[in-house]
Design a protein around this motif. Structure first.
Motif, PDB file in Angstrom:
ATOM      1  N   UNK A  70     -43.982  -3.928   0.845  1.00 58.17           N
ATOM      2  CA  UNK A  70     -44.701  -4.106  -0.230  1.00 58.17           C
ATOM      3  C   UNK A  70     -45.379  -4.848  -1.146  1.00 58.17           C
ATOM      4  N   UNK A  71     -45.798  -5.581  -0.100  1.00 57.14           N
ATOM      5  CA  UNK A  71     -46.645  -6.634  -1.135  1.00 57.14           C
ATOM      6  C   UNK A  71     -48.365  -6.225  -0.621  1.00 57.14           C
ATOM      7  N   UNK A  72     -49.526  -6.779  -0.866  1.00 56.81           N
ATOM      8  CA  UNK A  72     -50.813  -6.756  -0.312  1.00 56.81           C
ATOM      9  C   UNK A  72     -50.874  -6.919   0.693  1.00 56.81           C
ATOM     10  N   UNK A  73     -51.701  -6.665   1.853  1.00 53.19           N
ATOM     11  CA  UNK A  73     -52.143  -7.799   2.760  1.00 53.19           C
ATOM     12  C   UNK A  73     -52.215  -9.068   3.137  1.00 53.19           C
ATOM     13  N   UNK A  74     -53.090  -9.130   3.018  1.00 53.93           N
ATOM     14  CA  UNK A  74     -53.696 -10.689   2.242  1.00 53.93           C
ATOM     15  C   UNK A  74     -52.617 -11.660   1.849  1.00 53.93           C
ATOM     16  N   UNK A  75     -51.517 -11.163   1.224  1.00 52.43           N
ATOM     17  CA  UNK A  75     -50.013 -11.956   0.676  1.00 52.43           C
ATOM     18  C   UNK A  75     -48.716 -11.655   1.779  1.00 52.43           C
ATOM     19  N   UNK A  76     -49.200 -11.347   2.731  1.00 54.92           N
ATOM     20  CA  UNK A  76     -48.314 -11.119   3.333  1.00 54.92           C
ATOM     21  C   UNK A  76     -47.950 -12.681   4.348  1.00 54.92           C
ATOM     22  N   UNK A  77     -46.614 -12.696   4.511  1.00 53.77           N
ATOM     23  CA  UNK A  77     -46.064 -13.881   4.475  1.00 53.77           C
ATOM     24  C   UNK A  77     -45.297 -13.648   6.274  1.00 53.77           C
ATOM     25  N   UNK A  78     -46.315 -14.707   7.018  1.00 52.28           N
ATOM     26  CA  UNK A  78     -46.438 -14.440   8.275  1.00 52.28           C
ATOM     27  C   UNK A  78     -45.961 -16.155   8.882  1.00 52.28           C
ATOM     28  N   UNK A  79     -45.834 -16.215  10.363  1.00 52.62           N
ATOM     29  CA  UNK A  79     -45.114 -17.414  11.310  1.00 52.62           C
ATOM     30  C   UNK A  79     -43.833 -17.340  11.608  1.00 52.62           C
ATOM     31  N   UNK A  80     -42.837 -18.480  11.226  1.00 52.19           N
ATOM     32  CA  UNK A  80     -41.956 -19.253  11.610  1.00 52.19           C
ATOM     33  C   UNK A  80     -40.580 -18.688  10.802  1.00 52.19           C
TER      34      UNK A  80
END
Length: 185
Positions: A9-19
């Motif tokens: 739902x959000x822009x590619x630059x604001x995506x959550x990644x990691x643990x």
């Protein structure tokens, strides 16, 4: 799955990644518990819950009002989540806790689970999961009894004292074909 849904739902630059964060894991646990409860219970007026004081918490999960409400403890301990006895998720929760406690017995697993969950038919459910644990079954097996060979005739016949004696002249001798032999008289 929630992270994937949020990231879509959000822009590619604001995506959550990691643990995964604690908040994400708690949200996922609440969703799974809601699904399990919806499959088995019709609400607080369910016939299986008639003898239990229960209520629906703000997250939409059925909880039990225990008698230790005046105690200063965690909210999950004072108001445990109600779970059915026969569900794959409940079985997985019990098995995970059993393994986390280093394959502890029924009573220890039950005490540890009671801090968060109120499972219907508690002891029977925990016992059924633990007895299917392959590692525990392997260590609890009893060896098969060995059928003893019959005694030789010299040892069972009626005879006077020291009428039948055996004297070993040499310890085990190793023969050419790697078999052991003894010299008796």
């Amino acid at each position: 799955m929630y992270r994937f849904f949020t990231n879509c739902k959000i822009e590619k630059s604001n995506r959550i990644i990691g643990v995964l964060t604690l908040e994400e894991m708690n949200r996922a646990e609440i969703a799974v518990l809601k699904i399990v409860q919806k499959e088995f219970f019709s609400g607080t007026d369910d016939k299986r819950l008639k003898e239990i004081q229960c209520y629906v918490d703000p997250n939409g999960i059925l909880k039990v009002k225990t008698r230790i409400l005046m105690r200063k403890d965690t909210r999950d301990f004072l108001y445990p989540t109600i779970l059915p006895s026969r569900h794959p998720v409940v079985e997985k929760i019990i098995r995970t806790r059993h393994e986390k406690l280093n394959h502890a017995g029924i009573q220890i697993v039950m005490c540890n689970l009671r801090e968060e969950f109120w499972i219907l038919k508690y002891r029977k459910t925990v016992r059924n999961v633990i007895i299917t644990c392959v590692r525990c079954r392997r260590f609890n097996l009893r060896p098969k009894p060995i059928v003893e060979a019959p005694l030789p005739e010299d040892r069972v016949k009626e005879a006077a004292v020291f009428e039948v004696v055996g004297i070993e002249y040499a310890g085990p001798l190793i023969l050419r074909d790697s078999k052991k032999a003894w010299i008796f008289m």
